[in-house]
Scaffold this motif. Structure first.
Motif, mmCIF file in Angstrom:
data_model
loop_
_atom_site.group_PDB
_atom_site.id
_atom_site.type_symbol
_atom_site.label_atom_id
_atom_site.label_comp_id
_atom_site.label_asym_id
_atom_site.label_seq_id
_atom_site.Cartn_x
_atom_site.Cartn_y
_atom_site.Cartn_z
ATOM 1 N N ASN A 99 6.577 -11.686 -25.404
ATOM 2 C CA ASN A 99 6.560 -11.737 -23.939
ATOM 3 C C ASN A 99 5.983 -10.478 -23.313
ATOM 4 O O ASN A 99 5.354 -10.526 -22.254
ATOM 5 N N THR A 100 6.198 -9.325 -23.963
ATOM 6 C CA THR A 100 5.732 -8.067 -23.371
ATOM 7 C C THR A 100 4.326 -7.685 -23.803
ATOM 8 O O THR A 100 3.644 -6.946 -23.087
ATOM 9 N N ARG A 101 3.871 -8.179 -24.953
ATOM 10 C CA ARG A 101 2.581 -7.715 -25.465
ATOM 11 C C ARG A 101 1.571 -8.828 -25.772
ATOM 12 O O ARG A 101 0.403 -8.553 -25.970
ATOM 13 N N LEU A 102 1.988 -10.081 -25.818
ATOM 14 C CA LEU A 102 1.072 -11.144 -26.227
ATOM 15 C C LEU A 102 1.006 -12.315 -25.255
ATOM 16 O O LEU A 102 0.077 -13.113 -25.306
ATOM 17 N N ALA A 103 1.982 -12.458 -24.386
ATOM 18 C CA ALA A 103 2.071 -13.654 -23.557
ATOM 19 C C ALA A 103 1.046 -13.688 -22.429
ATOM 20 O O ALA A 103 0.796 -14.737 -21.848
ATOM 21 N N HIS A 104 0.461 -12.538 -22.091
ATOM 22 C CA HIS A 104 -0.501 -12.480 -20.993
ATOM 23 C C HIS A 104 -1.914 -12.785 -21.510
ATOM 24 O O HIS A 104 -2.299 -12.344 -22.588
ATOM 25 N N PRO A 105 -2.700 -13.521 -20.740
ATOM 26 C CA PRO A 105 -4.126 -13.642 -21.091
ATOM 27 C C PRO A 105 -4.760 -12.256 -21.093
ATOM 28 O O PRO A 105 -4.381 -11.377 -20.310
ATOM 29 N N GLN A 106 -5.735 -12.044 -21.958
ATOM 30 C CA GLN A 106 -6.405 -10.751 -22.088
ATOM 31 C C GLN A 106 -5.396 -9.616 -22.311
ATOM 32 O O GLN A 106 -5.464 -8.543 -21.726
ATOM 33 N N GLN A 107 -4.421 -9.874 -23.214
ATOM 34 C CA GLN A 107 -3.366 -8.894 -23.443
ATOM 35 C C GLN A 107 -3.898 -7.588 -24.012
ATOM 36 O O GLN A 107 -3.245 -6.550 -23.904
ATOM 37 N N ILE A 110 -3.876 -4.956 -21.324
ATOM 38 C CA ILE A 110 -2.565 -4.369 -21.026
ATOM 39 C C ILE A 110 -2.158 -3.397 -22.119
ATOM 40 O O ILE A 110 -1.589 -2.332 -21.848
ATOM 41 N N ASN A 111 -2.447 -3.726 -23.363
ATOM 42 C CA ASN A 111 -2.014 -2.900 -24.488
ATOM 43 C C ASN A 111 -2.866 -1.644 -24.671
ATOM 44 O O ASN A 111 -2.507 -0.765 -25.448
ATOM 45 N N ASN A 112 -3.979 -1.548 -23.965
ATOM 46 C CA ASN A 112 -4.845 -0.376 -24.086
ATOM 47 C C ASN A 112 -5.249 0.122 -22.691
ATOM 48 O O ASN A 112 -6.430 0.071 -22.309
ATOM 49 N N PRO A 113 -4.293 0.580 -21.880
ATOM 50 C CA PRO A 113 -4.586 0.952 -20.489
ATOM 51 C C PRO A 113 -5.572 2.110 -20.368
ATOM 52 O O PRO A 113 -6.344 2.169 -19.414
ATOM 53 N N THR A 114 -5.566 3.020 -21.346
ATOM 54 C CA THR A 114 -6.485 4.160 -21.269
ATOM 55 C C THR A 114 -7.930 3.720 -21.450
ATOM 56 O O THR A 114 -8.835 4.139 -20.713
ATOM 57 N N VAL A 115 -8.142 2.867 -22.426
ATOM 58 C CA VAL A 115 -9.497 2.392 -22.709
ATOM 59 C C VAL A 115 -10.036 1.553 -21.563
ATOM 60 O O VAL A 115 -11.206 1.650 -21.176
ATOM 61 N N PHE A 116 -9.166 0.733 -20.962
ATOM 62 C CA PHE A 116 -9.604 -0.173 -19.909
ATOM 63 C C PHE A 116 -9.115 0.296 -18.538
ATOM 64 O O PHE A 116 -8.722 -0.502 -17.688
#
Length: 533
Positions: A99-107, A110-116
């Motif tokens: 739910n916190t790391r995979l449930a969102h589209p284009q997760q 979210i998991n790499n805020p610095t890069v994106f």
């Protein structure tokens, strides 16, 4: 073709191997129509019908959780195909991770805020959730149901069987229960797939001093205090009426009686105890003990410290005599001592006492058994006989930490099932738990009394394997805690099966030469165990 059934069966016996080995052929629409035309009058058509479409959630790895419509077609002759996913960790943790790391589209954004950091991204999950009847969050129950369903499918595939589940149940819990119970019954005693394992770590074959071939195949037994909810009546093995009740159906009438030991009065409305004030107080204390404030106040009281006037609940802390103050710092972490004058009672269901493991010294787990009220010697013997039901299946040596009591029990009951099995105590427990003055124990249970257990000054077998394996089982305590009995046993058996496969893989990698003892050697034709299989 209007053939008699006997002719059809003979043809099938002759052709089935050819048919099953033929590559899959997809029939054309015309062929299916022709088959149904011939089959419908005979009642053997397998037409899918009664379509049902409903809303559901699809939890994906790439696109997150998605709302979907799913359609099921009912077939009177076959079971539907079902797909699930595997899980061998805490179901709540797995659901939280998803739910916190995979449930969102284009997760990955979210998991790499610095890069994106320069990407503007907004989740539409909350707005979509409001328009859909199901939550977009993966639930812990979904994870567990997926694990059990997937494990059942794998088990059926291993045996080339079909998984058939009822479709008229109101929950996955009920839908899976019968299939889980069937697998549990098949796994009891000798049912683990690695039961017939042997290797040069757990089985030694050599020539003795008389030049005769000797086989030493050992087993180790030990218990771990991990269990599932059971009836509040001591040592009762009947199933609870439900997961939230205290008693089984046989003892259901006790729900209306005071739970204090020795009191047979009826419960007062809204309570588990009768009208006696002392019994009411015991119930109140029982439910308060689960709160942190109660525990902290109790420690403060035992230490003889006066609470500040503005302390929450300070007025409830009674004066404590000076002699109750801790004498030294070692008492700081001591648990509260029980007062023998206090009334005692059972305000919830019990938990089974011990899970007993039978293992090979190489790490293969042969079986597990539940001991309900205590690790009684009679129950251990019963479990041992279920694991080694024939004379041919009994090991040359069975290590157990209280074998001296087990041998005495067998002698008293004239039980000769393990007459040709040496029963020493494992080395660790014999050194630390058994008295030198016990002649019976020294004679029959001292490992040193069996010289063949030594090889070049070292023990042939790792007799502490169960103690080491208990550490692994303890890792599942949080998952198994409060798990319903059918699922508890299935989960344990499934984890054991998977661990055994890993151990065998490791043994092969180390050149330990594992092999499987032929079934008819352990269970000769005509034996009771052979008939049961």
């Amino acid at each position: 073709m209007k053939w008699p059934e006997s002719m059809v069966l003979r043809c099938w016996d002759s052709l089935k191997h050819v048919i099953w080995s033929t590559p899959n052929v997809v029939p054309s629409e015309g062929e299916i129509e022709r088959f149904n035309e011939c089959a419908l009058p005979l009642g053997i058509s397998r037409t899918l019908k009664e379509p049902m479409t409903y809303k559901a959630m699809l939890f994906t790895l790439h696109d997150g959780s998605l709302p979907i419509y799913t359609t099921s077609l009912y077939c009177r002759g076959k079971s539907p195909a079902l797909i699930a996913f595997d899980c061998s960790s805490n179901s709540t943790n797995w659901a939280c991770i998803y739910n916190t790391r995979l449930a969102h589209p284009q997760q990955y954004i979210i998991n790499n805020p610095t890069v994106f950091s320069d990407v503007t991204w907004q989740s539409s999950r909350s707005s979509r959730s409001a328009n859909w009847q199901s939550s977009f969050d993966l639930q812990a129950d979904n994870v567990l149901n997926g694990f059990f369903l997937y494990s059942l499918l794998l088990d059926k595939a291993d045996h080339c069987w079909q998984l058939i589940l009822g479709h008229d149940m109101d929950s996955q819990l009920k839908r899976l229960t019968e299939a889980l119970m069937e697998r549990n019954r098949a796994t009891e005693g000798i049912g683990q797939e690695s039961y017939a394992h042997a290797c040069n770590v757990c089985c030694h074959i050599f020539k003795n001093e008389d030049a005769k071939m000797v086989k030493l195949h050992a087993a180790v037994c030990d218990g771990i205090q991990i269990g599932h909810p059971c009836c509040a009546v001591h040592d009762c093995k009947s199933l609870l009426i439900s997961h939230t009740t205290c008693h089984c159906k046989e003892h259901q009438t006790l729900d209306s009686l005071c739970t204090i030991t020795g009191c047979d009065a009826a419960c007062e409305t809204g309570f588990h105890t009768c009208t006696i004030p002392q019994h009411h107080k015991a119930e109140q204390v029982y439910y308060e003990k689960g709160t942190a404030m109660f525990q902290l106040r109790a420690r403060l009281k035992r230490a003889g410290i006066t609470a500040p006037a503005d302390s929450v609940g300070a007025s409830e802390i009674e004066d404590v005599p000076p002699d109750s103050v801790a004498a030294n710092a070692a008492d700081c972490e001591d648990k509260s001592s029980s007062n023998s004058s206090h009334v005692k009672g059972s305000f919830s269901h019990n938990v089974t006492h011990t899970q007993l493991l039978f293992m090979r010294p190489c790490g293969i787990i042969l079986s597990q058994a539940t001991l309900f009220g205590s690790e009684a010697i009679s129950a251990v013997l019963q479990a041992a006989r279920a694991t080694f039901p024939t004379p041919e299946s009994t090991p040359e040596y069975l290590f157990y930490d209280t074998n001296c009591k087990l041998i005495a029990h067998q002698c008293y009951n004239l039980d000769t099932h393990f007459l040709h099995t040496g029963q020493p105590v494992d080395v660790f427990h014999f050194k630390n738990k058994h008295k030198e003055s016990d002649i019976h124990c020294q004679l029959f249970c001292n490992p040193a009394a069996f010289p063949e257990l030594m090889q070049e000054g070292r023990w042939r077998f790792n007799t502490s394997i169960c103690e080491q394996t208990n550490v692994w089982i303890g890792g599942y305590r949080a998952i198994l805690q409060n798990m319903e009995v059918t699922r508890f046993n299935f989960y344990m058996d499934e984890m054991i099966k998977r661990r055994n496969r890993f151990v065998i893989m490791e043994l092969k990698a180390k050149g330990r030469n594992p092999w499987m003892v032929p079934f008819d050697v352990l269970f000769p034709p005509g034996s009771d165990a052979h008939m049961d299989m």
